[in-house]
Design an enzyme around this catalytic site. Structure first.
Site, PDB file in Angstrom:
ATOM      1  N   GLN A  52       3.013   4.806 -21.725  1.00 10.74           N
ATOM      2  CA  GLN A  52       2.877   4.398 -20.396  1.00 10.74           C
ATOM      3  C   GLN A  52       2.603   5.371 -19.398  1.00 10.74           C
ATOM      4  O   GLN A  52       3.338   6.496 -19.422  1.00 10.74           O
ATOM      5  CB  GLN A  52       3.904   3.686 -20.208  1.00 10.74           C
TER       6      GLN A  52
ATOM      7  N   LYS B  99       4.565  -6.081 -21.030  1.00  5.96           N
ATOM      8  CA  LYS B  99       3.853  -6.004 -22.403  1.00  5.96           C
ATOM      9  C   LYS B  99       4.660  -6.238 -23.841  1.00  5.96           C
ATOM     10  O   LYS B  99       4.204  -6.968 -24.630  1.00  5.96           O
ATOM     11  CB  LYS B  99       3.548  -4.385 -22.595  1.00  5.96           C
TER      12      LYS B  99
ATOM     13  N   ASP C 113      -4.787   1.962 -26.060  1.00  4.14           N
ATOM     14  CA  ASP C 113      -5.476   1.896 -24.626  1.00  4.14           C
ATOM     15  C   ASP C 113      -6.908   2.445 -24.700  1.00  4.14           C
ATOM     16  O   ASP C 113      -7.493   2.407 -23.461  1.00  4.14           O
ATOM     17  CB  ASP C 113      -4.532   2.936 -23.870  1.00  4.14           C
TER      18      ASP C 113
END
Ligand code: NDP
Length: 313
Positions: free
Chosen positions: A97, A53, A120
């Site tokens: 995460q 990422k 997200d």
């Protein structure tokens, strides 16, 4: 018949180039979209995802920073970090995460992320925006699934779509996105009766199950589009043979690494489907590309700028 292969690596590169151009255009008004990634502890798989990422952020010209609190960090300490990232104007996207360590209240942490920075798309506010068709941040993998369909000119409106899996991360948002684009959607799960029969209705079949090669040819209507979200690592020789016997390229990978990846869809499905995403190289690459797109989208939305609907061409 052999299915048309929907090349996710190529589509992801296309999206990254578009995001990069947008980021460059924003730079002329002194805006550099910024992504903060929070990685708690030392999970090797999570570390690898986060590296990917950060690398991708750099390549498309976004600002990025990684926070790596210790495994022992408490929910309260993590909440303080999120509050700080929420406050900082140069941070447009916050990604926590998952999975978080067991002692951390993950729901509380995700709820603390400012919905405007929730790249997200997991915050209940964004879930609500999606289900009521308001502008918001959409989860990356489901958004990637729609990009594959739309950019490959696969019709969605009026089509029968069947989604196997009802997770908050993949199944449910994919179903909602398909519904928002006017598909007739059926969502299946572990309690669904006659699963193969239900799946055979599908013009578009999305598998997000987490079971290696579970979707075999008897689940698929000839000519259907099959989107395989699953990522399963195979290390067992017998299992390997079940999927890839006689496949030279796979043999080489397996001999070299002692493992290979298979989706939730059995490779034999390529003989009946009209179009199919490979694993690896299908949905996977889209996920990070959509994270980049979401960060730019968040940067624009936070500044009241117009955001084009990427997933509707
Ligand atoms: P979850 O485990 O959260 O959800 C799995 C879903 O599949 C559940 O709804 C479950 O039903 C259903 N299911 C399980 N077994 C069966 C069965 N035998 N028959 C019918 N339905 C079944 O997984 P995720 O949604 O998080 O992930 C799904 C897959 O996608 C995984 O392989 C994951 O690795 C992959 N993935 C890939 C990403 C990418 O970037 N390509 C990103 C995210 C995930 P029930 O609800 O009844 O338990």
């Amino acid at each position: 018949m052999t299915a048309r292969i929907l090349d996710g690596t190529k589509l992801a590169a296309e999206i990254r180039a578009e995001v990069s151009a947008e980021a460059r255009a924003m730079a002329s008004s002194a805006i550099r979209p910024g992504l903060a990634v929070v990685l708690v502890g030392h999970n090797p798989a999570s570390e690898a995802y986060v590296r990917g990422k950060v690398k991708s952020s750099q390549e498309v010209g976004l600002y990025s920073e990684t926070h790596t609190p210790a495994e022992t960090e408490t929910t309260e300490e993590l909440l303080a970090l999120i509050a700080d990232l929420n406050r900082r104007d140069e941070i447009d996207g916050i990604l926590v995460q998952l999975p978080l360590p067991a002692h951390v209240d993950a729901k509380k942490i995700l709820l603390a992320v400012d919905p405007a920075k929730d790249v997200d798309g997991f915050h209940p506010m964004n879930v609500g925006y999606l289900s009521t068709q308001r502008p918001g941040l959409v989860p990356c993998t489901p958004a990637g699934v729609m990009e594959i369909l739309n950019r490959s000119a696969i019709p969605v409106a009026g089509q029968e779509a069947v989604v196997i899996g009802r997770s908050d991360i993949v199944g449910k948002p994919v179903a909602m996105l398909l519904l928002n684009q006017n598909a007739t959607v059926t969502v299946c799960h572990s309690k669904t009766r006659d699963l193969p029969e239900v799946c055979r209705r599908a013009d578009i079949l999305v598998a997000a199950i987490g079971r290696a090669g579970m979707v075999t040819r008897d689940y698929v209507k000839p000519g259907a589009t099959v989107i395989d979200v699953g990522i399963n690592k195979i290390t067992d020789r017998k299992e390997f043979d079940r999927f890839f016997s006689g496949n030279k390229k796979r043999e080489e990978t397996f001999a070299k690494n002692g493992s290979t990846l298979v989706g939730d869809v059995h490779p034999e499905v390529a003989e009946v489907a009209g179009a199919i995403t490979p694993v690896p190289g299908g949905v996977g690459p889209l996920t990070i590309a959509m994270l980049m797109a979401n960060t730019v989208k968040a940067a624009k939305m936070r500044r009241g700028q117009r955001v084009p609907e990427l997933a509707r061409k």
